[in-house]
Design a protein around this motif. Structure first.
Motif, PDB file in Angstrom:
ATOM      1  N   TYR A   9      -0.022  -5.261   3.399  1.00  0.00           N
ATOM      2  CA  TYR A   9       1.327  -4.971   2.839  1.00  0.00           C
ATOM      3  C   TYR A   9       1.195  -3.412   3.156  1.00  0.00           C
ATOM      4  CZ  TYR A   9       4.550  -3.174  -0.779  1.00  0.00           C
ATOM      5  OH  TYR A   9       5.615  -2.542  -1.233  1.00  0.00           O
ATOM      6  N   ASN A  27      15.275   1.434   7.334  1.00  0.00           N
ATOM      7  CA  ASN A  27      14.684   2.718   6.539  1.00  0.00           C
ATOM      8  C   ASN A  27      15.467   3.122   5.448  1.00  0.00           C
ATOM      9  OD1 ASN A  27      12.341   2.901   8.086  1.00  0.00           O
ATOM     10  ND2 ASN A  27      13.832   3.214   9.688  1.00  0.00           N
ATOM     11  N   ARG A  58       8.545   7.928   3.824  1.00  0.00           N
ATOM     12  CA  ARG A  58       7.547   6.754   3.891  1.00  0.00           C
ATOM     13  C   ARG A  58       6.047   7.240   4.063  1.00  0.00           C
ATOM     14  NH1 ARG A  58       8.311   1.619   5.738  1.00  0.00           N
ATOM     15  NH2 ARG A  58      10.518   2.012   6.371  1.00  0.00           N
ATOM     16  N   VAL A 113       3.399   5.536   1.326  1.00  0.00           N
ATOM     17  CA  VAL A 113       2.281   4.870   1.972  1.00  0.00           C
ATOM     18  C   VAL A 113       0.928   5.798   1.547  1.00  0.00           C
ATOM     19  CG1 VAL A 113       1.008   4.291   3.947  1.00  0.00           C
ATOM     20  CG2 VAL A 113       3.306   3.894   4.028  1.00  0.00           C
ATOM     21  N   LYS A 140       1.966  -2.945   6.706  1.00  0.00           N
ATOM     22  CA  LYS A 140       3.175  -3.188   6.885  1.00  0.00           C
ATOM     23  C   LYS A 140       4.306  -2.099   6.528  1.00  0.00           C
ATOM     24  CE  LYS A 140       6.515  -6.517   4.817  1.00  0.00           C
ATOM     25  NZ  LYS A 140       6.758  -7.704   4.173  1.00  0.00           N
ATOM     26  N   MET A 141       3.974  -1.440   5.415  1.00  0.00           N
ATOM     27  CA  MET A 141       5.062  -0.604   4.817  1.00  0.00           C
ATOM     28  C   MET A 141       4.791   0.722   5.796  1.00  0.00           C
ATOM     29  SD  MET A 141       7.082  -1.723   2.818  1.00  0.00           S
ATOM     30  CE  MET A 141       7.293  -3.218   2.212  1.00  0.00           C
ATOM     31  N   LYS A 142       3.846   0.623   6.504  1.00  0.00           N
ATOM     32  CA  LYS A 142       3.606   2.150   7.174  1.00  0.00           C
ATOM     33  C   LYS A 142       4.565   2.005   8.271  1.00  0.00           C
ATOM     34  CE  LYS A 142      -0.284   4.285   8.706  1.00  0.00           C
ATOM     35  NZ  LYS A 142      -1.909   4.521   9.132  1.00  0.00           N
ATOM     36  N   GLY A 179      11.870  -1.203   2.511  1.00  0.00           N
ATOM     37  CA  GLY A 179      11.236  -0.809   0.864  1.00  0.00           C
ATOM     38  C   GLY A 179      11.356  -1.885   0.261  1.00  0.00           C
ATOM     39  N   ASP A 180      10.512  -1.953  -0.899  1.00  0.00           N
ATOM     40  CA  ASP A 180      10.846  -2.692  -2.160  1.00  0.00           C
ATOM     41  C   ASP A 180      10.617  -2.122  -3.575  1.00  0.00           C
ATOM     42  OD1 ASP A 180       8.070  -2.661  -2.259  1.00  0.00           O
ATOM     43  OD2 ASP A 180       7.666  -4.663  -1.382  1.00  0.00           O
ATOM     44  N   THR A 238       7.417  -0.147  -3.422  1.00  0.00           N
ATOM     45  CA  THR A 238       7.564   1.344  -2.836  1.00  0.00           C
ATOM     46  C   THR A 238       8.536   2.304  -3.494  1.00  0.00           C
ATOM     47  OG1 THR A 238       9.443   0.391  -1.450  1.00  0.00           O
ATOM     48  CG2 THR A 238       7.106   0.572  -0.365  1.00  0.00           C
ATOM     49  N   GLU A 250      10.408  -1.113   8.199  1.00  0.00           N
ATOM     50  CA  GLU A 250      10.314  -2.166   7.310  1.00  0.00           C
ATOM     51  C   GLU A 250      11.023  -1.727   5.894  1.00  0.00           C
ATOM     52  OE1 GLU A 250       8.916  -5.515   6.081  1.00  0.00           O
ATOM     53  OE2 GLU A 250       8.248  -4.844   8.174  1.00  0.00           O
TER      54      GLU A 250
END
Length: 80
Positions: free
Chosen positions: A52, A6, A27, A31, A55-57, A63-64, A67, A61
C-alpha cells in the motif's frame, strides 16, 4: 484540479500552500507519515501495508481515506 490521479494531494497543497503544484511534496510527507506511524493506519488498509505504501508513493495514484487521515495527522503533529 487536474484529473491525473493526484487530485487529493493537489487539493491539500492548494489549501496548505495556496499552490496545487506542490502536490508532490504533500504526497511525500503523507507517505513519510504512513511509514513512520504504521500502527495508526495498517488496520484500515485492505492489502499488505508495504504494498500500500509503495503504491501511494507513485504519482498519479489516487489518495483515499487513509492518506487523507495521514495528511491531517501530519499537519497536527507539525503544529504541536
Amino acid at each position: 484540479m487536474e484529473g491525473d490521479g493526484n487530485c487529493q494531494f493537489r487539493a491539500l497543497a492548494d489549501q496548505l500552500f495556496r499552490n496545487p503544484e506542490y502536490h508532490k511534496a504533500v504526497r511525500k510527507q503523507v507517505v513519510k507519515q504512513l511509514k513512520h506511524h504504521r500502527k495508526l493506519y495498517e488496520g484500515y488498509v485492505p492489502m499488505k501495508y508495504r504494498s500500500y505504501v509503495k503504491k501511494m508513493k507513485k504519482s498519479g495514484e489516487w489518495g483515499d481515506h487513509v492518506t487523507l487521515q495521514a495528511a491531517a495527522d501530519h499537519k497536527i503533529l507539525v503544529m504541536i
